[in-house]
Design a protein around this motif. Structure first.
Motif, PDB file in Angstrom:
ATOM      1  N   THR A 307      40.876  63.640  62.668  1.00  0.00           N
ATOM      2  CA  THR A 307      40.738  64.878  63.450  1.00  0.00           C
ATOM      3  C   THR A 307      41.489  64.741  64.767  1.00  0.00           C
ATOM      4  OG1 THR A 307      38.533  64.988  62.503  1.00  0.00           O
ATOM      5  CG2 THR A 307      39.067  66.647  64.133  1.00  0.00           C
ATOM      6  N   GLY A 383      33.683  67.233  60.187  1.00  0.00           N
ATOM      7  CA  GLY A 383      33.355  65.834  60.001  1.00  0.00           C
ATOM      8  C   GLY A 383      32.137  65.580  59.149  1.00  0.00           C
ATOM      9  N   GLU A 384      31.212  66.521  59.084  1.00  0.00           N
ATOM     10  CA  GLU A 384      29.993  66.342  58.300  1.00  0.00           C
ATOM     11  C   GLU A 384      29.329  67.705  58.150  1.00  0.00           C
ATOM     12  OE1 GLU A 384      26.884  64.469  60.615  1.00  0.00           O
ATOM     13  OE2 GLU A 384      28.125  64.651  62.391  1.00  0.00           O
ATOM     14  N   PRO A 385      28.417  67.814  57.218  1.00  0.00           N
ATOM     15  CA  PRO A 385      27.730  69.096  57.073  1.00  0.00           C
ATOM     16  C   PRO A 385      26.955  69.415  58.350  1.00  0.00           C
ATOM     17  CG  PRO A 385      27.311  67.671  55.169  1.00  0.00           C
ATOM     18  CD  PRO A 385      27.981  66.828  56.215  1.00  0.00           C
ATOM     19  N   ASP A 407      33.647  76.224  60.666  1.00  0.00           N
ATOM     20  CA  ASP A 407      33.119  74.975  60.100  1.00  0.00           C
ATOM     21  C   ASP A 407      34.165  74.499  59.101  1.00  0.00           C
ATOM     22  OD1 ASP A 407      31.856  73.004  58.637  1.00  0.00           O
ATOM     23  OD2 ASP A 407      30.069  74.182  58.181  1.00  0.00           O
ATOM     24  N   THR A 408      34.964  73.530  59.532  1.00  0.00           N
ATOM     25  CA  THR A 408      36.147  73.143  58.762  1.00  0.00           C
ATOM     26  C   THR A 408      35.868  71.898  57.937  1.00  0.00           C
ATOM     27  OG1 THR A 408      36.946  71.769  60.581  1.00  0.00           O
ATOM     28  CG2 THR A 408      37.656  74.077  60.566  1.00  0.00           C
ATOM     29  N   TRP A 410      37.342  68.974  55.688  1.00  0.00           N
ATOM     30  CA  TRP A 410      38.565  68.291  55.279  1.00  0.00           C
ATOM     31  C   TRP A 410      38.339  66.785  55.325  1.00  0.00           C
ATOM     32  CZ3 TRP A 410      42.184  66.446  59.363  1.00  0.00           C
ATOM     33  CH2 TRP A 410      41.791  66.805  60.668  1.00  0.00           C
ATOM     34  N   GLN A 411      39.366  66.002  55.120  1.00  0.00           N
ATOM     35  CA  GLN A 411      39.240  64.549  54.979  1.00  0.00           C
ATOM     36  C   GLN A 411      40.479  63.849  55.551  1.00  0.00           C
ATOM     37  OE1 GLN A 411      39.095  64.720  50.565  1.00  0.00           O
ATOM     38  NE2 GLN A 411      36.967  64.042  50.746  1.00  0.00           N
ATOM     39  N   THR A 412      40.337  62.549  55.810  1.00  0.00           N
ATOM     40  CA  THR A 412      41.495  61.763  56.232  1.00  0.00           C
ATOM     41  C   THR A 412      42.655  62.000  55.263  1.00  0.00           C
ATOM     42  OG1 THR A 412      39.984  60.087  57.072  1.00  0.00           O
ATOM     43  CG2 THR A 412      42.266  59.411  56.772  1.00  0.00           C
ATOM     44  N   ASP A 496      33.264  64.785  47.210  1.00  0.00           N
ATOM     45  CA  ASP A 496      32.207  65.581  47.834  1.00  0.00           C
ATOM     46  C   ASP A 496      31.524  66.467  46.801  1.00  0.00           C
ATOM     47  OD1 ASP A 496      31.857  65.157  50.679  1.00  0.00           O
ATOM     48  OD2 ASP A 496      33.951  65.772  50.882  1.00  0.00           O
ATOM     49  N   ARG A 511      28.797  63.545  50.360  1.00  0.00           N
ATOM     50  CA  ARG A 511      29.517  62.649  49.451  1.00  0.00           C
ATOM     51  C   ARG A 511      28.684  62.367  48.205  1.00  0.00           C
ATOM     52  NH1 ARG A 511      34.879  61.299  51.210  1.00  0.00           N
ATOM     53  NH2 ARG A 511      34.671  59.580  49.736  1.00  0.00           N
ATOM     54  N   ASN A 517      28.195  58.930  55.875  1.00  0.00           N
ATOM     55  CA  ASN A 517      28.776  59.659  56.989  1.00  0.00           C
ATOM     56  C   ASN A 517      27.787  59.553  58.144  1.00  0.00           C
ATOM     57  OD1 ASN A 517      29.903  61.540  58.744  1.00  0.00           O
ATOM     58  ND2 ASN A 517      30.722  62.751  57.052  1.00  0.00           N
ATOM     59  N   ARG A 522      33.007  57.812  58.813  1.00  0.00           N
ATOM     60  CA  ARG A 522      32.939  57.530  57.390  1.00  0.00           C
ATOM     61  C   ARG A 522      32.881  56.025  57.171  1.00  0.00           C
ATOM     62  NH1 ARG A 522      37.735  59.986  53.775  1.00  0.00           N
ATOM     63  NH2 ARG A 522      37.656  58.460  52.109  1.00  0.00           N
TER      64      ARG A 522
HETATM   65  C1  WT7 Z   1      34.319  63.447  54.772  1.00  0.00           C
HETATM   66  C2  WT7 Z   1      35.687  63.048  55.220  1.00  0.00           C
HETATM   67  C3  WT7 Z   1      37.110  66.737  59.132  1.00  0.00           C
HETATM   68  C4  WT7 Z   1      38.018  65.559  59.026  1.00  0.00           C
HETATM   69  C5  WT7 Z   1      37.394  64.357  59.653  1.00  0.00           C
HETATM   70  C6  WT7 Z   1      36.539  63.578  58.699  1.00  0.00           C
HETATM   71  C7  WT7 Z   1      32.755  65.075  55.337  1.00  0.00           C
HETATM   72  C8  WT7 Z   1      34.165  66.606  56.771  1.00  0.00           C
HETATM   73  C9  WT7 Z   1      32.994  68.430  56.778  1.00  0.00           C
HETATM   74  C10 WT7 Z   1      32.391  69.722  56.917  1.00  0.00           C
HETATM   75  C11 WT7 Z   1      30.691  69.007  55.493  1.00  0.00           C
HETATM   76  C12 WT7 Z   1      32.339  67.483  55.970  1.00  0.00           C
HETATM   77  C13 WT7 Z   1      32.996  65.126  53.845  1.00  0.00           C
HETATM   78  C14 WT7 Z   1      34.366  64.490  53.696  1.00  0.00           C
HETATM   79  N1  WT7 Z   1      33.101  66.351  55.994  1.00  0.00           N
HETATM   80  N2  WT7 Z   1      34.110  67.843  57.246  1.00  0.00           N
HETATM   81  N3  WT7 Z   1      32.933  70.675  57.684  1.00  0.00           N
HETATM   82  N4  WT7 Z   1      31.238  69.955  56.248  1.00  0.00           N
HETATM   83  N5  WT7 Z   1      31.180  67.761  55.325  1.00  0.00           N
HETATM   84  O1  WT7 Z   1      37.378  62.896  57.817  1.00  0.00           O
HETATM   85  O2  WT7 Z   1      36.400  60.607  58.041  1.00  0.00           O
HETATM   86  O3  WT7 Z   1      37.919  61.226  56.126  1.00  0.00           O
HETATM   87  O4  WT7 Z   1      35.566  62.105  56.262  1.00  0.00           O
HETATM   88  O5  WT7 Z   1      33.604  64.042  55.841  1.00  0.00           O
HETATM   89  O6  WT7 Z   1      32.027  64.377  53.204  1.00  0.00           O
HETATM   90  O7  WT7 Z   1      34.588  63.918  52.431  1.00  0.00           O
HETATM   91  P1  WT7 Z   1      36.843  61.618  57.071  1.00  0.00           P
END
Ligand code: WT7
Length: 645
Positions: A307, A383-385, A407-408, A410-412, A496, A511, A517, A522
């Motif tokens: 992020t 980053g998380e729910p 509420d975005t 996404w993932q690394t 997810d 996950r 998380n 993560r």
């Molecule tokens: C994991 C990825 C946002 C990028 C930074 C985290 C969880 C991420 C959300 C959200 C619910 C989310 C997922 C995903 N996650 N955003 N808006 N709502 N869960 O990147 O460290 O690679 O983690 O974070 O479980 O797989 P990351």
């Protein structure tokens, strides 16, 4: 998953960059004609050679290329192209850990000069195009110079979060064969200092390939400099030119490697490339945050995470934005800090993690309400729910019901936002990541891979590539293929869980693999387990997550001791310190249960499902335990559980 929907406010529908009709029309085009759509988006960037081949991707076999004949330089796009008209514009306001310490305001012209010097220093240390440079810096302006300097000369950076331990740092240095490491004497966070240079020194015996350590002076702490290896940044900078040409890079040349955790093995080095990544996040920054020229943007994420890479650094700078970069933490000196910073710089869009929102909500409304926040137009989380209570609080108390929340999800590995409401296009449902971003084709499947239609809950896959997708895992392409494209052949599996409601809105449930998380960080349960079994008193360890009010998930550890060792409070402390030392403070176990035996199947496999239930204090329905080698083990674990509500 029920609850309220907040419709798009009329003025947002009217004035936003993208309204509901535009979203529908653009989304359809993005998935029906990805070549045409992304060729157009690529025009957001300045190319040395414009791409003529746009999308060349396949998930079976796995091969992902975007804009493959295009050439550009990412640092040029983030700095140089703004100089002619906006050199005096503030690129970022740097806010120090403590409000009484001096801050900095850095214009695009100043950024250019410092990045050029940084680039020339790296060159003088022998860094060339195609090399990897490890950056272990706190949230100080120099981390942006270091990252952009790498981009400028075509070296891939690998930023290691400054909270990681020497052991974790050494592993990441070795994995990508960095010969140069950039660090600072110390970092500051919440009034405490972090001994970064000392950590690097401690990592060195395990990272023998390192030839040079470039050290930024930040706190002025007394540190040891090793002759021939360690170089002060300020001394080296004085001796180099303040201009450095940008290296022309192919769109598919790596921009960076970022390590992240999976369910097995050591962290993997996710590789992102240049042209597709920057195109996608540049566009997402406009579309998701409705960023308009002149707005002040603040993403609170540390540059050690994706992020931070995408939304603290590359996207805002590539849009010529003015943003805020903050060294500290949300609750220091007190829980008003975020809101005071928002007032100080008149921030318009603010982006943070649910864990921070929950912690600040717990501190009480008065820390918020005594500040103005009138500049705020939009709020974001990632980053998380986010639980609906925290969402409602953010919306009502922080945003005074006038700021949409994006509420975005996404993932690394995805590089940029994948599911999110757009503020002018989508009604908001507290807790829902809502709708696919342009070009994203989500699909839900059951555990056997059957496609689920309509309102359903399942595993979230993405059917086709998008420009910011990771291209590989550094040094192990097969692991990339196996991790993401093999569970459901020909689809990108996100790991997810996700629900789709009657309105078609998406809700991430968390996950479905062995990844935790914790406060938005993560972490692989396997990593924490291997750290624990490296301790000479531990014979076996099993790590699971459990619901935690602030952190989202807490770390629950079951430990079996080597024969001859007895459980004790001292040993508990020792194990907690041990994990902090092996991985870093973010991996500190919250609860440790000494377990003489773990529940295993007759073939010796630990039944994590049972351990998760006990950790959640939800053991009334453990399901079928008849396959256990010794079902009586479960009773003992329940008697001794550490999380009693
Ligand atoms: C994991 C990825 C946002 C990028 C930074 C985290 C969880 C991420 C959300 C959200 C619910 C989310 C997922 C995903 N996650 N955003 N808006 N709502 N869960 O990147 O460290 O690679 O983690 O974070 O479980 O797989 P990351």
């Amino acid at each position: 998953m029920s609850g309220k929907t907040y419709p798009v406010p009329a003025d947002w529908a009217k004035n936003a960059l993208i309204d509901a009709d535009t979203y529908e029309e653009m989304y359809a085009r993005s998935v029906n004609d990805p070549d045409g759509f992304w060729a157009e988006q690529a025009k957001r960037l300045d190319w040395i050679k414009e791409p003529t081949i746009i999308k060349n991707t396949s998930f079976d076999p796995v091969s992902i290329k975007w804009f493959e004949d295009g050439e550009l330089n990412v640092a040029y796009n983030c700095i140089d192209r703004h100089l002619k008209d906006s050199g005096d514009r503030v690129a970022f306001h740097w806010e120090p850990d403590h409000p009484d310490q001096p801050g900095q305001t850095i214009t695009y012209t100043q950024l250019h000069e410092r990045v050029c010097r940084f680039a020339n220093v790296l060159k003088s240390l022998g860094v060339k195009k195609g090399d990897r440079v490890t950056i272990y810096l706190p949230m100080i302006p120099e981390i942006t110079y270091a990252m952009l300097a790498c981009a400028r000369i075509g070296a891939a950076h690998s930023v290691v979060f400054a909270g990681f331990s020497p052991e974790a740092l050494a592993g990441r240095i070795n994995d990508c064969d960095s010969t140069v490491v950039i660090t600072a004497d110390e970092g500051r966070r919440g009034g405490k200092t972090v001994p970064l240079k000392k950590n690097v020194d401690d990592a060195m015996p395990h990272a023998l390939g390192v030839e040079k350590v470039l050290v930024v002076e930040h706190t002025g702490a007394d540190i040891t400099m090793k002759g021939g290896r360690d170089v002060w940044w300020h001394e080296a900078a004085a001796g180099v030119d303040d201009f450095c040409e940008c290296e022309p890079m192919n769109a598919e040349d790596p921009l960076f490697i970022l390590y992240t955790s999976g369910s097995t093995g050591q962290p993997k080095g996710v590789v992102h490339t240049s042209g597709g990544y920057l195109t996608y996040i540049n566009f997402a920054h406009r579309a998701v945050f409705n960023y308009e020229d002149g707005d002040i943007f603040w993403c609170g994420a540390d540059l050690g995470w994706i992020t931070g890479h995408s939304f603290t650094l590359y996207a805002p700078l590539s849009n010529g934005a003015t943003s805020v970069m903050f060294e500290g933490v949300p609750n220091f000196p007190d829980a008003s800090r975020f809101w005071q910073i928002i007032d100080k710089y008149e921030v318009n869009q603010f982006y943070t993690a649910p864990t921070a929102i929950r912690a600040l909500m717990g501190a009480g409304d008065e820390y918020v309400t005594k500040t103005s926040r009138k500049s705020l137009k939009l709020l974001g989380t990632a980053g998380e729910p986010i639980n609906p209570e925290a969402w409602e609080w953010y919306h009502k108390v922080v945003g005074e019901e006038r700021c949409p929340i994006v509420d975005t999800w996404w993932q690394t590995e995805t590089g940029g936002c994948m599911l999110t409401p757009l503020p002018g296009a989508h009604g908001l449902k507290p807790g829902a990541a809502t709708a696919p971003f342009f070009g994203i084709k989500p699909q839900l499947v059951d555990n056997d891979g059957n496609v689920l239609e309509g309102a359903a809950e399942g595993n979230l896959c993405i059917l086709d590539s998008w420009p910011a997708q990771a291209r590989t895992i550094y040094g192990d392409h097969q692991r990339f293929v196996d991790t993401y494209f093999t569970t459901y052949k020909g689809k990108y599996f996100t790991s997810d869980g996700c629900k789709r409601d009657e309105d078609g809105a998406y809700w991430i449930t968390g996950r479905v693999d062995d990844v935790l998380n914790v406060s938005g960080h993560r972490m692989g349960t396997a990593e924490v387990e291997s750290a624990l079994v490296a301790h000479d008193k531990v014979s076996e360890a099993a790590v699971v997550g459990y619901p935690h009010d602030i952190k989202g998930q807490g770390i629950y550890v079951y430990v079996t001791l080597m024969a001859g060792n007895e459980p004790s409070d001292d040993l508990l402390k020792e194990l907690r310190t041990w994990v902090r030392k092996e991985i870093g403070p973010i991996a500190t176990p919250d609860l440790i249960q000494f377990a003489p035996d773990l529940p295993k199947t007759r073939s010796g496999k630990i039944m994590r499902r049972i351990l998760r239930k006990i950790a959640e204090d939800e053991f009334s329905n453990l399901g079928d335990i008849s396959t256990l080698a010794d079902p009586s083990v479960v009773e003992k674990l329940i008697d001794n559980r550490q999380n009693r509500s």
